[in-house]
Design a protein around this motif. Structure first.
Motif, PDB file in Angstrom:
ATOM      1  N   GLU A 152      42.223 -59.906 -15.440  1.00 57.62           N
ATOM      2  CA  GLU A 152      41.821 -58.836 -15.620  1.00 57.62           C
ATOM      3  C   GLU A 152      40.858 -58.633 -16.216  1.00 57.62           C
ATOM      4  O   GLU A 152      39.571 -58.169 -15.453  1.00 57.62           O
ATOM      5  N   ARG A 171      28.724 -50.966 -10.598  1.00 59.45           N
ATOM      6  CA  ARG A 171      29.273 -49.995  -9.896  1.00 59.45           C
ATOM      7  C   ARG A 171      30.582 -50.208 -11.657  1.00 59.45           C
ATOM      8  O   ARG A 171      30.441 -51.018 -12.280  1.00 59.45           O
ATOM      9  N   ASP A 172      31.655 -49.731 -11.326  1.00 62.09           N
ATOM     10  CA  ASP A 172      32.695 -49.493 -11.777  1.00 62.09           C
ATOM     11  C   ASP A 172      33.526 -51.060 -11.538  1.00 62.09           C
ATOM     12  O   ASP A 172      34.175 -51.763 -10.797  1.00 62.09           O
ATOM     13  N   ARG A 174      35.720 -52.439 -14.420  1.00 66.66           N
ATOM     14  CA  ARG A 174      36.952 -52.803 -13.761  1.00 66.66           C
ATOM     15  C   ARG A 174      38.090 -52.612 -12.354  1.00 66.66           C
ATOM     16  O   ARG A 174      38.449 -53.059 -12.109  1.00 66.66           O
ATOM     17  N   VAL A 175      37.656 -50.944 -11.549  1.00 68.01           N
ATOM     18  CA  VAL A 175      38.585 -51.028 -11.185  1.00 68.01           C
ATOM     19  C   VAL A 175      37.793 -51.918  -9.227  1.00 68.01           C
ATOM     20  O   VAL A 175      38.726 -52.587  -8.557  1.00 68.01           O
ATOM     21  N   LEU A 176      36.750 -52.325  -9.904  1.00 69.50           N
ATOM     22  CA  LEU A 176      36.169 -53.371  -8.350  1.00 69.50           C
ATOM     23  C   LEU A 176      36.667 -54.797  -9.157  1.00 69.50           C
ATOM     24  O   LEU A 176      37.291 -55.400  -7.824  1.00 69.50           O
ATOM     25  N   LEU A 178      39.406 -54.790 -10.322  1.00 69.05           N
ATOM     26  CA  LEU A 178      41.199 -55.244  -9.786  1.00 69.05           C
ATOM     27  C   LEU A 178      41.328 -54.632  -7.896  1.00 69.05           C
ATOM     28  O   LEU A 178      41.699 -55.519  -7.314  1.00 69.05           O
ATOM     29  N   ALA A 179      40.398 -54.695  -7.711  1.00 76.61           N
ATOM     30  CA  ALA A 179      39.595 -54.431  -6.113  1.00 76.61           C
ATOM     31  C   ALA A 179      40.189 -56.281  -5.454  1.00 76.61           C
ATOM     32  O   ALA A 179      40.824 -56.570  -4.695  1.00 76.61           O
ATOM     33  N   LEU A 181      40.868 -59.153  -6.903  1.00 76.42           N
ATOM     34  CA  LEU A 181      42.689 -59.612  -7.598  1.00 76.42           C
ATOM     35  C   LEU A 181      43.645 -58.832  -6.930  1.00 76.42           C
ATOM     36  O   LEU A 181      43.994 -59.972  -6.461  1.00 76.42           O
ATOM     37  N   GLY A 182      43.512 -57.608  -6.659  1.00 76.14           N
ATOM     38  CA  GLY A 182      44.442 -57.064  -5.163  1.00 76.14           C
ATOM     39  C   GLY A 182      44.253 -57.780  -4.280  1.00 76.14           C
ATOM     40  O   GLY A 182      45.100 -58.667  -3.073  1.00 76.14           O
ATOM     41  N   LEU A 183      42.866 -58.069  -3.626  1.00 75.97           N
ATOM     42  CA  LEU A 183      42.512 -59.326  -1.973  1.00 75.97           C
ATOM     43  C   LEU A 183      43.051 -60.307  -2.844  1.00 75.97           C
ATOM     44  O   LEU A 183      44.086 -60.721  -2.132  1.00 75.97           O
ATOM     45  N   ARG A 212      31.417 -59.848   0.392  1.00 77.05           N
ATOM     46  CA  ARG A 212      30.901 -58.682   0.844  1.00 77.05           C
ATOM     47  C   ARG A 212      31.298 -57.300  -0.066  1.00 77.05           C
ATOM     48  O   ARG A 212      30.716 -56.850   0.053  1.00 77.05           O
ATOM     49  N   MET A 213      32.478 -57.439  -0.737  1.00 78.95           N
ATOM     50  CA  MET A 213      32.860 -55.995  -1.300  1.00 78.95           C
ATOM     51  C   MET A 213      32.215 -56.110  -2.005  1.00 78.95           C
ATOM     52  O   MET A 213      31.880 -54.579  -2.744  1.00 78.95           O
ATOM     53  N   VAL A 214      31.631 -56.450  -2.958  1.00 81.69           N
ATOM     54  CA  VAL A 214      30.828 -56.150  -4.093  1.00 81.69           C
ATOM     55  C   VAL A 214      29.588 -56.325  -4.296  1.00 81.69           C
ATOM     56  O   VAL A 214      28.439 -56.385  -5.272  1.00 81.69           O
TER      57      VAL A 214
END
Lengths: 219, 219
Positions: A152, A171-172, A174-176, A178-179, A181-183, A212-214
């Protein structure tokens, strides 16, 4: 397709066979991954693992004190490998976007056997949540948890690097991470070969989706 | 925060208490979710579930033939609820982008108890892979698998709608839906309250990330 990210035989030996050249440990782990991955850990018989290797159950207990202990070792080793792969894939990249693309792509660029090991890891990650009664199992669990944390942190640091460089919008992180890694992990779980896509195609699509997400294409 | 998506008491009763007003089924399920969610399913004692409800173990067996049967029912019910929530959240939206945002946000907008149930579901999803020996367990497993498929189909159809309307760029809708689901489910698994973010903030971030992933902001 054993992929772009390869480890030296010496590294693999160090990871998989810490007990020297005559050890049966690597063979047992290989057999257990096949057994747990194909039959399912719950239904898998410890005796069938011994059979696959051609040894008796007492020999099995020389290396692992239980089926759960063996599972936790498999999980910890895969986490170690995942982290080593991440480091190898990202170390050569010049931008954070390139590094992220490489990091995501390599997750799917693995042998059939490693794919099975990844599934075994992901399917039983819940085991890392609760304390184990046996000290050897608990040792593996704690090592695995520390590796999850390290993974992480590494993905978070990669995104932070991009934000510091200005190639990714702030952006945040850490949360990004985790997103992302989640994907990446989630795709493994939802993916079935029956969908008609190769793992290679899946890796390319996952990498594009993460970029795209980041907003990695912005730069 | 029981959220924007609420179900009528009648619907909840139908889902949770199919056996009539005097049934202990709903109470047992509630207690089992708490027990499995907090202690971990592996370590959870069937007897502790009975204790929480204040009944004997024989009464427990009137409703569920085993701990595994109860777990599978919990999983199937959560999948039903997830699907109902998806339908409720998306039915009012005018564009596919709005529908996707609402669908993702509602996943995190749940009570503490439902959050626990979601974790129990996600942590044991591997159980759906292999045939169960008992007919009642197998019935629940098959129903749960069918629901997973229906959920995948619904998310895929939502993305296809956006692509048909032209509000989302044309891509492999199935794989993109699996990526979105991977992120949404994966965030639950990687998320810990210790990260200092509320579930609400997590939902907003996940929704934004998903919209960027499918280029939903393009329109």
């Amino acid at each position: 397709m054993d992929g772009a990210v390869t480890m030296s035989p010496a590294t693999l030996a160090a990871i998989y066979d810490a007990d020297g050249p005559r050890s049966k440990r690597a063979e047992i782990l290989h057999a257990a991954i096949e057994e747990f991955g194909r039959v399912g850990y719950e239904s898998a018989k410890w005796a069938s693992v011994a059979e696959r290797v051609g040894i008796g159950q007492p020999a099995l207990y020389y290396y692992f004190e239980s089926k759960a202990h063996c599972l936790l070792v498999i999980m910890r080793l895969q986490l170690e490998r995942s982290h080593a792969r991440f480091v190898a894939a990202t170390s050569g990249a010049t931008t954070a976007g390139d590094a992220l693309g490489a990091a995501v792509t390599q997750v799917y660029d693995v042998s059939e056997h490693e794919a099975l090991q990844i599934r075994v890891l992901q399917s039983h990650i819940v085991l890392l949540a609760n304390r184990r009664g046996s000290p050897r199992e608990e040792e593996e669990r704690l090592a695995a948890r520390a590796l999850v944390r390290r993974i992480e942190d590494s993905w978070t640091a990669l995104l932070e690097r991009g934000m510091d460089e200005g190639s990714l919008p702030r952006r945040d992180a850490r949360v990004l991470a985790l997103a992302v890694l989640g994907l990446v992990v989630g795709m493994w779980r939802w993916y079935r070969p029956a969908t008609g896509r190769s793992r290679e195609a899946l890796g390319a699509l996952a990498a594009e989706a993460c970029l795209r997400m980041v907003d990695g294409g912005r730069a």
